[in-house]
Design an enzyme around this catalytic site. Structure first.
Site, mmCIF file in Angstrom:
data_model
loop_
_atom_site.group_PDB
_atom_site.id
_atom_site.type_symbol
_atom_site.label_atom_id
_atom_site.label_comp_id
_atom_site.label_asym_id
_atom_site.label_seq_id
_atom_site.Cartn_x
_atom_site.Cartn_y
_atom_site.Cartn_z
ATOM 1 N N ARG A 258 0.813 -1.222 0.000
ATOM 2 C CA ARG A 258 0.000 0.000 0.000
ATOM 3 C C ARG A 258 0.847 1.273 0.000
ATOM 4 O O ARG A 258 0.317 2.356 -0.210
ATOM 5 C CB ARG A 258 -0.920 0.017 1.227
ATOM 6 C CG ARG A 258 -2.090 -0.931 1.122
ATOM 7 C CD ARG A 258 -3.157 -0.625 2.169
ATOM 8 N NE ARG A 258 -4.319 -1.476 1.989
ATOM 9 C CZ ARG A 258 -4.535 -2.592 2.670
ATOM 10 N NH1 ARG A 258 -3.668 -2.969 3.591
ATOM 11 N NH2 ARG A 258 -5.601 -3.329 2.442
ATOM 12 N N PHE B 226 -8.872 1.946 -4.982
ATOM 13 C CA PHE B 226 -7.777 0.984 -5.164
ATOM 14 C C PHE B 226 -7.344 0.347 -3.843
ATOM 15 O O PHE B 226 -7.254 1.018 -2.815
ATOM 16 C CB PHE B 226 -6.540 1.728 -5.682
ATOM 17 C CG PHE B 226 -6.331 1.654 -7.176
ATOM 18 C CD1 PHE B 226 -6.962 0.716 -7.965
ATOM 19 C CD2 PHE B 226 -5.459 2.544 -7.789
ATOM 20 C CE1 PHE B 226 -6.742 0.665 -9.337
ATOM 21 C CE2 PHE B 226 -5.233 2.501 -9.159
ATOM 22 C CZ PHE B 226 -5.882 1.560 -9.929
ATOM 23 N N GLU B 227 -7.037 -0.944 -3.886
ATOM 24 C CA GLU B 227 -6.390 -1.657 -2.769
ATOM 25 C C GLU B 227 -7.113 -1.462 -1.441
ATOM 26 O O GLU B 227 -6.504 -1.343 -0.383
ATOM 27 C CB GLU B 227 -4.918 -1.215 -2.661
ATOM 28 C CG GLU B 227 -4.120 -1.556 -3.904
ATOM 29 C CD GLU B 227 -2.693 -1.059 -3.850
ATOM 30 O OE1 GLU B 227 -2.183 -0.849 -2.743
ATOM 31 O OE2 GLU B 227 -2.096 -0.876 -4.922
ATOM 32 N N GLY B 228 -8.432 -1.434 -1.502
ATOM 33 C CA GLY B 228 -9.264 -1.246 -0.319
ATOM 34 C C GLY B 228 -9.864 0.145 -0.308
ATOM 35 O O GLY B 228 -9.144 1.138 -0.183
#
Length: 623
Positions: free
Chosen positions: A282, A412-414
């Protein structure tokens, strides 16, 4: 299966994948517990001189390459990154920045991986996405953490040399709820046979290697898959609001045979591998977001001086000046958050799972606000495309494109909402460990009695520490000069935040996990305190070379953050959450259909959730 049972199953899957041990200290974890451990982040960890020298040279090399070989306007116009650009970056080692030198990579620290992405993201966000998706969530990171030596030697040199990788978890009906995953991997001799469909596969159209999450029985496992394997079809290249140059697709697996040796870790560890990978993965988003904010500052400053209205520069009008101050302070703070978290990742003496998540959440939210304010400052020119501006003889400033490109970062990404829930689960882990069965509505009387004893011992020791602390001492943190008062505020507020969490648990007990708005505000307060700390630490370090100027930026940022924190505390207990939730239920029932009258919906017909059928394989090999 009832909705309650489905929720319980999804929750259980998430809990099984979550890292439950805390073997290393965590600044953010302690912050949420009311324990301001400044010693964990100050002085910020430093890198060896040799690593710093190599990192600085690499960033300079990337800058020269971008300036001479990359045309971001062309990528936006054509919706594709030229093959020669990809190959050129591969030649610089940009696809193996953090891959060890023994596997053909550059072996640079995360700090310089992030600084490189900050640079690329400020110039061409689509290009930054290509590089970060490959290295942060693609094949390199999970193999570095969980791969066998054989797997590392087989795949990492290929990744470092420029073979593109992608991460495939999401499905048409699976987002943040992995319990619904339907792609399967069935063991057949020395192979697994994969079947299913994956959606939003960033880099998936041009990838050479894939990390695929698939269900092996009742659990989820991770595999490295060759993208040209028989039975893999890229059904669609998706188009988006922004990031028009990314190669994002829909990938179908039909009887795809994958060697059993390509299983990452053990069967059933896939989700844990994915979540652990994202702890450091992240970090790429705070980097690109910092680049966005710093670019917004440059344009806002230049435009604020160049544009004159009512006899004075628009930057001197208070209505615009406050926006300039917000952008400048935010840009400095986001770089501070990115740098501090990256240094902690490089140092390896801290558990940064919460810090990385906070950085992602905070940077994506604040950078979007900064870009939105830039568009507002630019007025009509902010809404006009760079191509149109240039065509009529003005500087082609892509403000609207940057705003569009950055919007996905909050998903994105959560998504921000999921990130808040995930951070909350980690931040209140100590409470749940002490009082888990006490707040579990399904616990037996005996279990609740035992939990009450554990909780009583924990809170009897913990609650008294929240009454007073270093932040109450007027001389505390004096080494930070004019910023000392802000650090005292952070210390006092961290204790107030911990008390508020305790009050919430006392009030709602087992229902607390469903109070998502309350928990979201708790997380947002913690994020502001983390950012304030990072800004103060960076300013104290920068002041050695830059004098008072870093203090001024950090001081203004902290004043802005304090106002946001105070507003969030007010809304913890004075809000319309219950009324809003009740009204939303009525909306879903169709009670207010009359409020939708008088419109015409331009959406096309089709199922809400589906997958493309037929068509040719759209996979494209970088040549």
């Amino acid at each position: 299966m009832t909705e309650h049972a489905k929720y319980a199953e999804s929750r259980a899957v998430g809990e099984q994948a979550r890292e439950k041990e805390w073997t290393l200290p965590s600044f953010a974890k302690q912050l949420f517990l009311g324990d301001f451990r400044l010693d964990l982040v100050y002085p910020a960890p430093t890198l060896p001189d040799e690593a710093t020298k190599r990192g600085e040279e690499f960033v300079r090399t990337v800058r020269r390459y971008l300036d001479t070989h990359v045309d971001p306007a062309l990528i936006e116009r054509t919706g594709q990154i030229p093959d020669e650009v990809v190959k050129g970056l591969a030649g610089l080692g940009a696809f193996g920045i953090t891959i060890g030198e023994e596997y053909g990579g550059l072996g640079l620290p995360y700090l310089y991986y992030c600084r490189a992405l900050m640079l690329v993201g400020s110039y061409c966000p689509a290009l930054a996405t290509l590089l970060s998706a490959h290295q942060s969530i693609g094949v390199p990171q999970p193999l570095k953490l969980f791969g066998t030596e054989e797997q590392k030697r087989e795949f990492l040199p290929r990744c470092a040399a420029g073979e593109i990788s992608a991460f495939l978890l999401t499905e048409p009906d699976v987002g943040s709820d992995p319990a619904r995953l339907s792609t399967t991997a069935v063991r057949d001799g020395d192979d697994y046979v994969l079947d299913g469909v994956k959606l939003w596969t960033t880099n998936g159209v041009v990838a050479d290697l894939l990390v695929v999450m698939a269900r092996t029985g009742k659990k989820i496992s991770a595999f490295v898959v060759e993208a040209d394997s028989p039975g893999i079809t890229v059904k669609r290249r998706n188009g988006f609001m922004g990031l028009r140059g990314i190669e994002n697709g829909v990938t179908e697996f039909s009887q795809v045979r994958v060697p059993a040796r390509n299983l990452i870790g053990r069967e059933g560890e896939g989700l844990r591998i994915a979540l652990t990978t994202l702890n450091t993965g992240r970090l790429s988003l705070p980097a690109t977001c910092a680049g966005n904010a710093k670019w917004a500052l440059k344009i806002a400053r230049e435009w604020g001086n160049a544009r004159v209205q009512w006899g004075q520069k628009i930057g001197t009008h208070e209505a615009v000046a406050t926006k300039l101050a917000f952008i400048a302070a935010t840009a400095y703070a986001l770089e501070a958050v990115m740098e501090l978290t990256s240094r902690l990742a490089d140092d390896k003496r801290n558990d940064i799972r919460i810090e990385a998540a906070l950085s992602k959440l905070y940077a994506t939210e604040l950078s979007y606000q900064a870009l939105d304010e830039l568009v507002q400052i630019r007025g009509g020119r902010g809404y006009e495309t760079a191509e149109s501006l240039a065509a009529r003889g003005e500087r082609g400033v892509p403000a609207e494109q940057m705003l569009r490109d950055s919007r996905i970062n909050r998903i994105f990404e959560g998504s921000s909402e999921i990130m808040r829930l995930m951070i909350t689960r980690e931040a209140v882990d100590a409470h749940l460990s002490a009082a888990g069965e006490l707040i579990n509505p399904e616990a037996s009387r005996q279990e609740r009695t035992q939990a009450l004893k554990r909780a009583s011992r924990f809170y009897a020791k913990w609650l008294p520490t929240l009454v007073a602390g270093t932040g109450n001492l007027p001389t505390a943190y004096a080494e930070f000069g004019p910023l000392a008062a802000h650090l005292r505020y952070v210390e006092r507020t961290s204790r107030k935040l911990a008390r508020s969490t305790f009050y919430g648990m006392s009030r709602w007990q087992g229902r607390l996990e469903h109070k998502q708005s309350f928990l979201g505000r708790i997380v947002d307060i913690g994020a502001e305190l983390f950012a304030m700390t990072a800004a103060c630490v960076k300013a104290e370090e920068d002041a050695k070379d830059l004098g008072r100027r870093p203090y001024e930026l950090a001081d203004t940022f902290c004043h802005q953050a304090r106002r946001r924190v105070d507003a969030l505390f007010d809304r913890l207990w004075d809000n319309s959450d219950a009324q809003d939730a009740r009204l939303a239920g009525y909306v879903l029932e169709g009670r207010y259909g009359f409020a939708e009258e008088g419109i015409l919906d331009p959406s096309t017909e089709g199922p809400w959730i589906g997958a493309p059928e037929g068509g040719e394989n759209l996979r494209r090999k970088i040549l």
